[in-house]
Write a protein that holds these residues in place. Structure first.
Motif, PDB file in Angstrom:
ATOM      1  N   GLU A 131      40.461  42.318  45.930  1.00 27.18           N
ATOM      2  CA  GLU A 131      41.805  43.515  46.287  1.00 27.18           C
ATOM      3  C   GLU A 131      42.642  43.264  47.107  1.00 27.18           C
ATOM      4  O   GLU A 131      44.197  43.313  47.614  1.00 27.18           O
ATOM      5  N   TYR A 154      47.409  38.672  39.121  1.00 26.84           N
ATOM      6  CA  TYR A 154      46.863  38.515  40.759  1.00 26.84           C
ATOM      7  C   TYR A 154      46.144  37.342  40.410  1.00 26.84           C
ATOM      8  O   TYR A 154      45.542  37.222  39.746  1.00 26.84           O
ATOM      9  N   GLU A 210      44.191  42.589  38.889  1.00 28.14           N
ATOM     10  CA  GLU A 210      44.813  42.340  37.726  1.00 28.14           C
ATOM     11  C   GLU A 210      45.934  41.767  37.380  1.00 28.14           C
ATOM     12  O   GLU A 210      45.859  40.775  37.651  1.00 28.14           O
ATOM     13  N   ASN A 211      46.479  42.351  36.038  1.00 29.53           N
ATOM     14  CA  ASN A 211      46.714  41.143  35.643  1.00 29.53           C
ATOM     15  C   ASN A 211      47.662  40.013  36.569  1.00 29.53           C
ATOM     16  O   ASN A 211      48.845  40.435  36.671  1.00 29.53           O
TER      17      ASN A 211
END
Ligand code: ADP
Ligand code: MG
Length: 604
Positions: free
Chosen positions: A241, A280, A277-278
């Motif tokens: 995260e 990152y 996520e894409n």
């Protein structure tokens, strides 16, 4: 024919070698720091002046050199680290080529002071352009100090090729941090222009990472630990995260040497599969130990690339290990005995919610469309060009009058609200006199915010809202330095700071256009953008800042907008100086004339 081949004089050969070894001040830093580590130092100081252009000095408490060795150290291919070819396959030192000092001494003014423990007096040597200019005894403490002054003094072309101080400093700090991360058991100090930048105490790895990247890093780290026959891996990855949009802190060390390896990087990234996520990038600090005879570090002159004997197996082990640790962390808290809970105080956000309703001023007679669009110029130049009219454009009486005269709207619509429709939560569609206009909502908002911030920074007194409770945000030292340097610009946008300490920022006021929960987001984005762009002039400084804020704060695709919001957005967009392009040069809207619509339906 007579013979024409001859051996180059040493100082010429050294200069040529220097071309490979020394590209910039940061290369000197790397070589000197590595020599100090090879000399067994436990404390190393790096002193810089002018981004290393006038001075790079490294002082260590290592084993020092004898008089003879001190002189020998500046000879080419003079090294104490390998004796024969076989040793190349069993390297335990950073250096081994015996080229660095000879190269550096060929292109700078170098001063060496060194003393071994058992000696009474040390050796003091000055050397310029490969020529020793003085040698005497000196009273000095155990260890070695090497000062490299006026780098490239005899190669103006190279000197002129150096980048701005900001960029050269970045390169140096990058090298310094790589070495400091590889050796948490060594104390490191970095001073730039007599100011302390880093003071890293001898520590365990977690605390070293936190000392460099700020307290906030502590809660992000997931420990990694694995031992197999062919490799042992330890270190940390950051929880998914906390992955970053920009390739963040990604460090591989192999046998304590920083390396870049796209293949192993891929192994780590693929362990994060499904968790990111894409677009990152995860942060990681991974320390690989492999048998010295299973790697070849000789394939690149600056030695950040490395060849492994069994890359495929290493890939598999690395991927599995990281995956396992991430899995463990997801199910149960991982036991990490190095963890220091006193470091667990990253944010002190207060639960208070500040809702600042934006003030909407609607001019019922306002007719927002200009007749001319297109004209896609880079916004920086156009801003400069029209700088003097900047404020006039915001005194809406004048502007709306002009725009009204241009009369793009249907005249019967003039006194009615502009009718807009939202399409796919992404575009706004509006009817205009000549046909219709399609507006990209997010890009439009970027343009509005960009001009607003730019105006605040450069022209107007910005509005600020006081926070009831100051917000503490911790940053790394490096980031804090950067924030310090932007302090007055940030204040111009409406930020108010209570204090900026070594590792935390205390914010007591924010621009009216942002909310409290956005503070850390937009400052982090700004730091990322600043690092990427390294603005050279103060104008582009403002520009980067305004762009960054606009990007962080603009409404995104996927947001439903009320009729009122749509109207405000359209109104504000066409009050902009340059409504047609986003701050990043993308088209914000497209008009479709009735004729164009006609051709679609073939209805002439
Ligand atoms: P290399 O590191 O490849 O051996 P260098 O030109 O960097 O080559 O250094 C030459 C030699 O000088 C080293 O092998 C080492 O014996 C000596 N030396 C350099 N720096 C130091 C230092 N800080 N402390 C002790 N010895 C040093
Ligand atoms: Mg060396």
């Amino acid at each position: 024919m007579s013979d024409i081949i001859q051996l180059l004089p040493d100082h010429v050969a050294n200069q040529i070698a220097a071309g490979e070894v020394v590209q910039r001040p940061a290369s000197v830093v790397k070589e000197l720091l590595e020599n100090s580590i090879d000399a067994g130092a436990t404390s190393i100081k790096l002193l810089l002046n002018d981004a290393g252009k006038t001075l790079v000095q490294v002082i260590d408490n290592g084993k020092g050199m004898s008089v003879t060795d001190a002189r020998m150290s500046f000879e080419r291919h003079a090294t104490s680290k390998i004796k024969n070819a076989q040793d190349l396959f069993n390297l335990n030192t950073k250096g081994f080529r015996g080229e660095a000092l000879a190269s550096i001494a060929a292109i700078a003014h170098v001063e060496l002071k060194t003393k071994q423990e058992q000696e009474e007096l040390g050796t003091h040597i000055k050397i310029e352009g490969s020529t020793i200019t003085s040698q005497d005894f000196i009273a000095t403490s155990k260890g070695t100090s090497i000062a490299v002054k006026n780098l490239f003094y005899n190669i103006p072309a190279r000197r002129n090729f150096l980048k701005s101080d900001a960029i050269e400093t970045r390169h140096i700090v990058d090298e310094f941090l790589r070495v400091a991360l590889a050796h948490p058991d060594i104390a490191f100090l970095l001073h730039h222009n007599n100011k302390e930048v880093y003071n890293l105490k001898e520590n365990n790895l977690r605390k070293r990472i936190v000392a460099i990247f700020g307290n906030k890093m502590n809660e992000k780290l997931v420990p990694i630990d694995e031992k197999t026959d062919i490799i042992s891996i330890h270190g940390f990855v950051a929880k998914p995260e906390f992955a970053k949009k920009k390739r963040g802190e990604q460090y591989f060390f192999v046998n304590d040497r920083f390396i870049k390896n796209p293949y192993l990087n891929h192994a780590v990234i693929s362990a994060f599969e499904g968790l990111l996520e894409n677009g990152y990038h995860p942060s990681y600090f991974l320390y690989l130990q492999v048998p010295t005879n299973s790697i070849d570090i000789n394939i690149h002159p600056t030695k950040t690339e490395i060849k492994f004997d069994n890359e495929k197996a290493l890939y598999a082990i690395l991927r599995a290990t990281v995956k396992h640790s991430l899995g463990q962390y997801n199910v149960a808290p991982v036991l990490d005995f190095q963890r220091d809970s006193s470091l667990d105080t990253p944010y002190k956000f207060n639960s208070k919610t500040t809702t600042s309703t934006p003030k909407i001023t609607v001019d019922p007679n306002f007719n927002p469309f200009k007749s001319e669009q297109g004209n896609f110029q880079p916004n920086t130049t156009s801003f400069k060009r029209e700088n003097s009219n900047w404020e006039a454009l915001y005194t809406s009486a004048d502007t709306s009058e002009n725009l009204r005269q241009e009369g793009l709207f249907d005249s019967h619509q003039e006194n009615e609200a502009v009718k807009t429709f939202q399409i796919q939560k992404k575009y706004l569609l509006s009817s205009i006199k000549s046909g219709m206009v399609l507006i990209h909502q997010s890009l439009a908002h970027q343009r509005i915010l960009y001009e607003e911030f730019l105006e605040n920074i450069t022209v107007k007194e910005a509005m600020s809202q006081q926070l009831l409770f100051p917000v503490h945000i911790s940053f790394s030292k490096e980031d804090i330095e950067m924030i310090q340097s932007m302090k007055s610009d940030l204040e111009n946008t409406g930020f108010l700071f209570d204090s900026i300490t070594d590792e935390a920022l205390v914010v007591k006021g924010i621009p009216t256009s942002i909310t409290e929960s956005q503070i850390s987001l937009i400052i982090e984005q700004l730091l990322d953008d600043m690092k990427l762009e390294v603005p050279e002039t103060s104008f582009s400084h403002f520009d980067v800042m305004a762009k960054s804020f606009a990007k962080s704060l603009a409404i995104k695709t996927g947001k439903t907008l009320s009729a009122r919001e749509q109207e405000t957005l359209v109104h504000d967009l066409f009050s902009c100086k340059e409504p047609s392009v986003s701050p990043f040069g993308k088209a914000v809207f497209k008009t479709l004339t009735v004729e164009e619509i006609d051709t679609i339906f073939n209805s002439y």
